[in-house]
Design a protein around this motif. Structure first.
Motif, PDB file in Angstrom:
ATOM      1  N   VAL A 169      -2.872   1.291  15.498  1.00 24.08           N
ATOM      2  CA  VAL A 169      -4.071   0.804  14.928  1.00 24.08           C
ATOM      3  C   VAL A 169      -4.028   1.041  13.530  1.00 24.08           C
ATOM      4  O   VAL A 169      -4.644   0.489  12.749  1.00 24.08           O
ATOM      5  CB  VAL A 169      -5.200   1.311  15.749  1.00 24.08           C
ATOM      6  CG1 VAL A 169      -5.732   2.789  15.167  1.00 24.08           C
ATOM      7  CG2 VAL A 169      -6.423   0.345  15.331  1.00 24.08           C
ATOM      8  N   MET A 170      -3.093   1.973  13.038  1.00 24.06           N
ATOM      9  CA  MET A 170      -2.843   2.113  11.678  1.00 24.06           C
ATOM     10  C   MET A 170      -1.815   1.297  10.987  1.00 24.06           C
ATOM     11  O   MET A 170      -1.365   1.446  10.085  1.00 24.06           O
ATOM     12  CB  MET A 170      -2.526   3.721  11.318  1.00 24.06           C
ATOM     13  CG  MET A 170      -3.501   4.583  12.094  1.00 24.06           C
ATOM     14  SD  MET A 170      -4.956   4.601  10.871  1.00 24.06           S
ATOM     15  CE  MET A 170      -4.200   5.705   9.372  1.00 24.06           C
ATOM     16  N   TYR A 171      -1.182   0.266  11.889  1.00 23.77           N
ATOM     17  CA  TYR A 171      -0.155  -0.621  11.581  1.00 23.77           C
ATOM     18  C   TYR A 171      -0.533  -1.333  10.189  1.00 23.77           C
ATOM     19  O   TYR A 171       0.148  -1.366   9.106  1.00 23.77           O
ATOM     20  CB  TYR A 171      -0.042  -1.716  12.474  1.00 23.77           C
ATOM     21  CG  TYR A 171       1.165  -2.620  12.094  1.00 23.77           C
ATOM     22  CD1 TYR A 171       2.316  -2.586  12.473  1.00 23.77           C
ATOM     23  CD2 TYR A 171       0.588  -3.916  11.507  1.00 23.77           C
ATOM     24  CE1 TYR A 171       3.370  -3.457  12.076  1.00 23.77           C
ATOM     25  CE2 TYR A 171       1.477  -4.586  10.892  1.00 23.77           C
ATOM     26  CZ  TYR A 171       2.904  -4.576  11.208  1.00 23.77           C
ATOM     27  OH  TYR A 171       3.904  -5.608  10.820  1.00 23.77           O
ATOM     28  N   PRO A 172      -1.766  -1.835   9.788  1.00 22.01           N
ATOM     29  CA  PRO A 172      -2.063  -2.702   8.428  1.00 22.01           C
ATOM     30  C   PRO A 172      -2.081  -1.448   7.484  1.00 22.01           C
ATOM     31  O   PRO A 172      -1.612  -1.844   6.167  1.00 22.01           O
ATOM     32  CB  PRO A 172      -3.368  -2.986   8.883  1.00 22.01           C
ATOM     33  CG  PRO A 172      -3.669  -2.967  10.234  1.00 22.01           C
ATOM     34  CD  PRO A 172      -2.863  -1.942  10.708  1.00 22.01           C
ATOM     35  N   THR A 173      -2.561  -0.246   7.537  1.00 26.16           N
ATOM     36  CA  THR A 173      -2.361   0.629   6.384  1.00 26.16           C
ATOM     37  C   THR A 173      -0.848   0.848   6.220  1.00 26.16           C
ATOM     38  O   THR A 173      -0.404   0.877   4.982  1.00 26.16           O
ATOM     39  CB  THR A 173      -3.056   2.108   6.893  1.00 26.16           C
ATOM     40  OG1 THR A 173      -4.509   1.628   7.230  1.00 26.16           O
ATOM     41  CG2 THR A 173      -2.805   3.183   5.957  1.00 26.16           C
ATOM     42  N   VAL A 174      -0.139   0.986   7.056  1.00 29.12           N
ATOM     43  CA  VAL A 174       1.360   1.538   6.879  1.00 29.12           C
ATOM     44  C   VAL A 174       2.102   0.297   6.408  1.00 29.12           C
ATOM     45  O   VAL A 174       2.932   0.237   5.429  1.00 29.12           O
ATOM     46  CB  VAL A 174       2.192   2.082   8.107  1.00 29.12           C
ATOM     47  CG1 VAL A 174       3.447   2.219   7.843  1.00 29.12           C
ATOM     48  CG2 VAL A 174       1.557   3.267   8.542  1.00 29.12           C
ATOM     49  N   GLU A 175       1.544  -0.811   6.908  1.00 35.06           N
ATOM     50  CA  GLU A 175       2.139  -2.061   6.344  1.00 35.06           C
ATOM     51  C   GLU A 175       1.916  -2.339   4.747  1.00 35.06           C
ATOM     52  O   GLU A 175       2.956  -2.747   4.001  1.00 35.06           O
ATOM     53  CB  GLU A 175       1.745  -3.445   7.150  1.00 35.06           C
ATOM     54  CG  GLU A 175       2.258  -4.643   6.716  1.00 35.06           C
ATOM     55  CD  GLU A 175       1.570  -5.882   7.342  1.00 35.06           C
ATOM     56  OE1 GLU A 175       2.437  -6.696   7.678  1.00 35.06           O
ATOM     57  OE2 GLU A 175       0.402  -6.016   7.590  1.00 35.06           O
ATOM     58  N   THR A 176       0.615  -1.885   4.340  1.00 34.48           N
ATOM     59  CA  THR A 176       0.320  -2.183   2.896  1.00 34.48           C
ATOM     60  C   THR A 176       1.070  -1.009   2.043  1.00 34.48           C
ATOM     61  O   THR A 176       1.405  -1.294   1.096  1.00 34.48           O
ATOM     62  CB  THR A 176      -1.344  -1.702   2.779  1.00 34.48           C
ATOM     63  OG1 THR A 176      -1.849  -2.741   3.543  1.00 34.48           O
ATOM     64  CG2 THR A 176      -1.550  -1.769   1.433  1.00 34.48           C
TER      65      THR A 176
END
Length: 336
Positions: free
Chosen positions: A127-134
């Protein structure tokens, strides 16, 4: 199918509303298990500091309309596929997937908009994918070089993930600036050479352009417009400032009357919805997805999650983020 969705209905006002969810022959139905609150963007909306006439996100199908109230928002959800449209391969049924979707108990999406959760990946990591993608995009945009001096302003969850990635580079120095002691300690644990408070930072050699050379690369990730002046104060000749913060409607008046002009300092925005033009010949969204998943596995994501709050208590999660930033870093909403 009926479900409940989180709505921002006014400044510092959150409501959960019943919402009917339909899905076409080309879509699947997903029951949510966990969502992640994006502290920076969602607190802007929570406070009423987001420009209301701006489209929510034209690159994400799940976010429609603009940022005016009432507003469904959020873009980090993991859930299970519980039904499929007639035109969808039944192999999707039962899969656990990630979606850029608002906070709600059930939703629909096209399979092309989903990222299957890889085997061995925990739901709270995914669920932290967008944070790491950023964070991955920030590093790509900054293009750190061997031996450089790098300053990161802001050690929120995106700042910390960026610090963790930057720490793997052979840098001369990685300095982090944040007002909260707990976040400075996390930055050190993730590989920062130095982590200081803004006042201490202003009193060191870094405020005098780090000696004769200054900083080579500065990331402004604090969300505070005044931090851009701090970035300019330490920028060396021909240095780069990457602005990952979104200030919304907050007033921004950077001081460009000093050394900025003569020192050929560049200020560049970084935004995860697109890939930088100079990288598009080699970097596709699929390639960035693969790299993000690798980074997701390499970072200690579980150490960044400070609170897990049931979806039905979501209003308290935003109050916690707003009033206790020292203790609340990443909050997840859990679903029964």
């Amino acid at each position: 199918m009926e479900g409940d969705s989180l709505y921002f209905t006014g400044p510092e006002t959150i409501n959960l509303r019943e919402r009917s969810v339909e899905y076409s022959a080309e879509e699947v139905l997903i029951e949510t298990r966990v969502t992640a609150i994006s502290p920076g963007t969602e607190l802007l909306i929570y406070h009423g500091d987001a420009p209301s006439d701006l489209p929510a996100d034209e690159t994400l199908d799940a976010l429609d309309g603009d940022l005016s109230y009432p507003l469904r928002y959020g873009y980090a959800a993991v859930g299970d596929v519980i039904d499929t449209g007639s035109a969808v391969d039944e192999a999707w049924l039962g899969r656990t997937v990630f979606a850029f979707n608002p906070h709600e108990t059930v939703f629909s999406a096209a399979p092309s908009a989903l990222v299957p959760v890889p085997d061995g990946t925990d739901l709270e990591e995914m669920v932290m994918y967008p944070t790491v993608e950023t964070a991955t995009t920030l590093v790509l945009d900054g293009a750190p070089r061997i031996g450089e001096r790098i300053v990161v302003l802001g050690a929120g969850v995106i700042g910390l993930c960026t610090i963790g990635l930057l720490a793997s580079f052979p840098l001369s120095e990685l300095v982090v600036v944040d007002p909260l002691a707990g976040r400075r300690e996390r930055a050190r644990q993730l590989g920062a050479d130095t982590a200081v408070a803004p006042k201490e930072f202003a009193e060191t050699r870094w405020n005098d352009a780090a000696g004769p050379e200054g900083a080579d690369l500065i990331y402004e990730l604090s969300g505070s417009p005044s931090a851009l002046d701090d970035a300019l104060a330490v920028a060396g000749y021909d240095s780069r400032i990457i602005v990952g913060s979104w200030y919304g409607t907050k007033s921004l008046t950077p001081d460009l009357g000093g050394d900025f002009h003569r020192d050929r300092v560049s200020i560049e925005s970084s935004q995860v919805s697109t890939i930088a033009p100079e990288l598009r010949g080699r970097w596709s969204f699929d390639r960035r997805t693969e790299t993000t998943l690798e980074n997701l596995r390499s970072l200690p994501i579980d150490s960044l999650v400070t609170h897990r709050i049931p979806f039905e208590d979501a209003p308290s999660a935003y109050r916690l983020l707003d009033e206790q930033s020292e203790n609340a870093l990443q909050i997840l909403l859990t679903y029964p």
